[in-house]
Design a protein around this motif. Structure first.
Motif, short mmCIF file in Angstrom:
data_model
loop_
_atom_site.label_atom_id
_atom_site.label_comp_id
_atom_site.label_asym_id
_atom_site.label_seq_id
_atom_site.Cartn_x
_atom_site.Cartn_y
_atom_site.Cartn_z
N LYS B 46 34.23 -107.65 -15.63
CA LYS B 46 33.61 -108.96 -15.53
C LYS B 46 32.83 -109.31 -16.80
N LEU B 48 32.72 -107.60 -20.03
CA LEU B 48 33.23 -107.43 -21.40
C LEU B 48 33.91 -108.70 -21.94
N PRO B 49 34.75 -109.38 -21.14
CA PRO B 49 35.37 -110.60 -21.70
C PRO B 49 34.34 -111.66 -22.13
N ILE B 50 33.20 -111.68 -21.46
CA ILE B 50 32.18 -112.70 -21.79
C ILE B 50 31.68 -112.50 -23.21
N ILE B 51 31.58 -111.23 -23.64
CA ILE B 51 31.11 -110.97 -25.01
C ILE B 51 32.29 -110.83 -25.99
N GLY B 52 33.49 -111.14 -25.49
CA GLY B 52 34.67 -111.04 -26.36
C GLY B 52 35.16 -109.62 -26.52
N GLY B 53 34.67 -108.71 -25.67
CA GLY B 53 35.11 -107.31 -25.73
C GLY B 53 36.39 -107.12 -24.93
N ASN B 54 36.91 -105.93 -25.00
CA ASN B 54 38.15 -105.62 -24.31
C ASN B 54 37.92 -104.77 -23.08
#
Lengths: 271, 380
Positions: B46, B48-54
């Motif tokens: 949930k 990681l995508p918000i911070i642009g992570g994978n």
């Protein structure tokens, strides 16, 4: 082109035997890299274990020699962490479809932009000639002295069924086609598989006389027994027995993992 | 008027681990679903995508371990989380991360084993797997929290140690701590010490990725930064290329071992409780040290003199600290949810100078304070 520009010359001589087909595939990869003008700093060559696994050691890229069968999983992390890298995986038939079979099919399903080149010589060469998943039924290996009771995988069909964006097969005799397929695979978005029929005179040739015993004889065997896909489609199963069917099996323009994940990021940021 | 502190929360151990990973700079997670660790993956899927992570769910545990190593070489701070059976599957690639010196963090929320064992119940039986699970001789860093708040700080510590020493670090928690919800004060991120890997500052031709430096930890270039080098699980020399040379092999393997063992004072952390005036010492770790602490509180009220040495670092082993502490007491109690994996190490560290009483559970049931209290009372 100057191959030496791409080779780590201080790592020569290589460990491949006389007559091994792997060097032919490596040259093909280097020609394509040169044609595409890719920067060496932006290329990562990843391998598993076996004769094919030693390829990265010889080339002047970012090179990663991983554990047996796992190269694709390492490559997945690497590509996601640094999408600017051109990530090429080289793998053998045993590495890619026996111990690494699960990673192979899931990489095809996931369709991340990784280029896999399978060096298929129908045998485990590094460990001395044991039977692999592409050793055909009745063929001999050091672990099938009475003939192989198992059936062989068709690597290209496996990649096609699992969802790869690009799948093609050539041989180390048909080098012009091998170059073209590798180039097209590198330019395809998503997971691509080029199956390159190689030859292992040291182990396979020695034990299975019909292919010839020397590297040259094995190359001529490839020449004489190759059937292009278009022609094969008009032939019967019986006629195709023992033949190499070469050609492009899949060439699709479909969303790759990175594209789909970009949408995930977009959705996550909106919520 | 009481001003509510927004940083104080009720949080589950596994969630604290995920939150702390983000605070430590983790931008890559690869995993495979397994009880009782799955919340870590769920939270990161949930966030990681918000911070642009994978975040990526891999096809199996082996692939997840491969992916975190690959991501680390690509410059990411990577994490994977699992439990016993998955931890077993990861061992081969953990060995690769040790050999190739790629920082990454592996969380093992322990459950009962062997095999599928007790998926939903706690255990501390992977102490030795975390030390010796991968083949070959090596050193390793394994740290072990005993509360939700410690899980937070020790997750950050795991990332810091992995970056500092260029090595995989194992956060060995257990089902009780992983699923425990309790109070935690989330620290201000500006107050956290975050360590990042040392990068090379020389030109490509001079860069030796596995150079023997004074610190024993060579600088690490990420793939794509212009340092084209070779990474392999084979024995290699300073250049990273394979070697069979006995001297070079010894030199490299000893550096890998010594970079951890010679820095053990920087790595090893223990906590003492009530140790000023004691005749009995309890040595515990993870969830069991919580029960031990409560047992000591109750025992003290009844006049018993008992102290606690809580191991925060399991490997390298706190042998020096234990040896010193053992001199002050006439017996040692080691409660643990296995058949004595740490007790044997304590026997060795103390040369059996003092009697060692083992309290062992292997059925998923926690060791209670009353149970420990009963042992404290025996013979006193």
């Amino acid at each position: 082109m100057d191959y030496l520009n791409y080779l780590r010359q201080d790592k020569m001589p290589h460990i491949w035997c006389d007559g091994c087909g792997h060097g032919i595939i490596l040259k093909s990869i280097l020609r394509v890299v040169d044609q595409l003008g890719w920067e060496k700093n932006n290329i990562a060559l990843v391998s598993g274990i076996g004769c094919s696994g030693r390829t990265p050691g010889y080339v002047d890229f970012n090179t990663l020699h991983t554990t047996h069968g796992r190269a694709i999983s390492f490559a997945t992390g690497l590509k996601l962490a640094n999408p600017k890298l051109h990530v090429i995986v080289v793998s053998g038939d045993g590495d890619a479809t026996a111990i690494g079979g699960n990673h192979f099919i899931h990489a095809a399903r996931r369709n991340l932009d990784i280029n896999l080149i399978v060096f298929n010589n129908n045998i485990y060469g590094m460990t001395g000639g044991q039977c692999s998943p592409t050793t055909k039924t009745t063929k001999k290996a050091t672990t099938t002295p009475y003939g192989n009771p198992d059936s062989a995988f068709d690597i290209s069909k496996l990649a096609e069924a699992a969802g790869a964006s690009y799948v093609a097969r050539s041989t180390t005799y048909h080098v012009a086609k091998l170059d073209k397929y590798i180039k097209d695979s590198f330019l395809t978005k998503g997971f691509s598989v080029v199956e390159a029929y190689s030859s292992c005179p040291t182990s396979y040739g020695k034990m299975n006389k019909e292919t010839g015993k020397t590297g040259l004889q094995m190359l001529m065997y490839q020449k004489d027994n190759t059937v292009p896909l278009q022609k094969a489609q008009k032939m019967t199963q019986a006629q195709l027995e023992g033949k190499f069917i070469t050609g492009v099996f899949v060439e699709k323009d479909k969303p790759d993992y990175t594209e789909n994940y970009a949408k995930v990021i977009q959705t996550a940021k909106q919520q | 008027m009481i001003i509510p502190n927004k940083n104080i929360k009720m949080m589950q151990g596994n969630i604290a681990c995920a939150e702390a990973a983000l605070a430590a700079g983790c931008n890559f997670f690869a995993g495979y679903p397994i009880t009782p660790s799955s919340e870590i993956a769920e939270v990161l899927s949930k966030k990681l995508p918000i911070i642009g992570g994978n975040f990526i769910q891999m096809e199996d545990e082996i692939a997840a371990m491969g992916a975190v190593i690959g991501a680390s070489l690509g410059g990411a701070k990577s994490l994977t989380a699992t439990s016993g059976p998955g931890f077993s599957l990861k061992q081969e690639n953990i060995g690769f991360a040790i050999m190739a010196e790629t920082p990454t963090v592996i969380v093992n929320v322990q459950r009962g084993g062997p095999s599928t064992g007790l998926p939903t119940l706690s255990a501390q039986a992977d102490v030795m797997q975390s030390r010796w699970g991968t083949h070959g001789d090596h050193s390793i860093i394994v740290i072990c929290p005993s509360s939700v708040e410690e899980t937070y700080y020790m997750t950050i510590k795991a990332f810091n140690l992995s970056e500092k020493y260029r090595t995989p670090v194992i956060l060995l928690t257990d089902e009780i701590i992983g699923h425990l919800t309790e109070k935690i004060e989330i620290p201000d991120s500006s107050k956290l010490e975050i360590i990042n890997r040392i990068k090379p500052d020389m030109n490509q031709k001079e860069y030796l990725p596995y150079k023997i430096t004074d610190s024993l930890v060579p600088p690490m270039a990420n793939f794509g930064e212009g340092y084209r080098y070779h990474v392999t699980g084979l024995a290699h020399d300073e250049t990273g290329f394979p070697t069979n040379d006995p001297e070079k092999t010894t030199e490299m393997l000893m550096r890998l071992y010594n970079k951890i063992e010679k820095h053990r004072d920087d790595i090893v952390e223990v906590e003492e409780y009530n140790t000023d005036d004691m005749d009995t010492l309890i040595i515990a770790y993870g969830s069991t040290s919580r029960s031990a602490k409560r047992a000591i509180v109750n025992a003290t009220k009844e006049g018993y003199k008992v102290g606690l040495l809580s191991l925060k670092t399991i490997w390298p082993f706190a042998e020096k600290e234990i040896e010193n502490m053992a001199k002050k007491v006439d017996r040692i109690i080691v409660p643990e949810m296995n058949l004595g994996q740490i007790a044997h190490e304590v026997e060795w560290a103390t040369r059996r100078a003092k009697p060692i009483i083992k309290i062992n559970h292997i059925n998923g049931e926690p060791i209670t304070p009353n149970e420990i209290l009963a042992y404290i009372k025996q013979g006193k």
